[in-house]
Design a protein around this motif. Sequence first.
Motif, mmCIF file in Angstrom:
data_model
loop_
_atom_site.group_PDB
_atom_site.id
_atom_site.type_symbol
_atom_site.label_atom_id
_atom_site.label_comp_id
_atom_site.label_asym_id
_atom_site.label_seq_id
_atom_site.Cartn_x
_atom_site.Cartn_y
_atom_site.Cartn_z
ATOM 1 N N ALA A 237 21.340 -25.686 12.248
ATOM 2 C CA ALA A 237 21.067 -24.261 11.991
ATOM 3 C C ALA A 237 21.370 -23.896 10.545
ATOM 4 N N VAL A 238 22.500 -24.443 10.034
ATOM 5 C CA VAL A 238 22.860 -24.143 8.637
ATOM 6 C C VAL A 238 21.810 -24.698 7.693
ATOM 7 N N LEU B 208 18.768 -22.476 7.744
ATOM 8 C CA LEU B 208 18.979 -21.252 6.959
ATOM 9 C C LEU B 208 18.886 -21.522 5.471
ATOM 10 N N VAL C 165 15.232 -21.833 4.554
ATOM 11 C CA VAL C 165 14.574 -20.522 4.499
ATOM 12 C C VAL C 165 14.973 -19.761 3.243
ATOM 13 N N ALA C 166 16.275 -19.818 2.890
ATOM 14 C CA ALA C 166 16.757 -19.115 1.690
ATOM 15 C C ALA C 166 16.099 -19.669 0.442
#
Length: 255
Positions: free
Chosen positions: A33-34, A37, A40-41
Motif C-alpha cells: 500500500a505504501v 501511494l 501515485v504521488a
Amino acid sequence: MDSVHAPGTHGSHGVPRRRPSPAVYRRRRLVAAVLALLVVALLVAGMVMVIGLFSRDDGDPAAGGAVATASTPAAAPTAAAPTDAPGASASAEPAPTASEPEPTATGEPEETTEPEEATDPAEASEPECDPAEIVVEARTDAPAYAPGQEPVLSLIVRNESETACAVNVGTSQMEFLVADPADRVFSSADCQQAPQDLPRVLEPGAEEVATLAWERTRTTPGCESVEAVPEGGTYALTTRLGDLTSGATSFVLEG
C-alpha cells in the motif's frame, strides 16, 4: 520398492514446508500500500510539473512570476490655458460679442442689451441720466421691403455722457411710430399690453437696443380694429423713450 511420502513432506528429503504467519501477510500488504501511494504521488507530481512547464511556455504570469500592470485612465478634459498669441484673451471667460437683435413675433418691443456696459441699478447705484446726454435713434434693418416682408424697427438709446447713469428703458417708456406723409399709420403704444419698467445703468458710450417686427398693419389709439392696410410707398419711422424722441428714418414698402 517405491517410497511413500507422508503428508506435508517434500520428496525424499522429508523437510516440512512452513506457511507464512498472518503477521507477515499484514506487513506485506502494508508495504504494498505504501509503495502504491508513493507511485501515485510521483505520478501527480510529474503531472503538475508538466502542466507548469506548459503554462510557463504560454506566458502565464502565475507560472513565471506576477507581472505588474497599470491601467492608464482616460485623460480628463482640462481647461485651455491662455496663450500669448496675438488676439488671444488672457481672461478665462470669453469676451462677449455684440449680436444682431432678434425681432419679436408678438409686436411687442424686445430689448437687447450690452452685457459689459449696461448693469442693473440693484448692483450699482448710479444717478439718473441727464436727458441732454441721452440720444434716442430710430433705425430699420433695410431701406426697402418687398410685398409681404416685415420691416424690423429698432430703437437705440445711447449714453453720450462721460459718467455712468441710470435710465428706464422699459416698454412703458417706448414707442415705435410709423407714418406716411399724410397720416399716422402705426404706433406700438396703441395695442401694448402689460408695459413694464426696466431701469438700467449705462456706461459712457453704451447703448440699449429694442426691436420690433412690424406686421405692416394699421393701428389707432385705443386699439380699435382697422381693416385697411398700408399700401406701397415711403414711410417714416420715429422712436420715443419717455420724453426723448428720435429723428425720422425713411423706408419704402414696395406695392
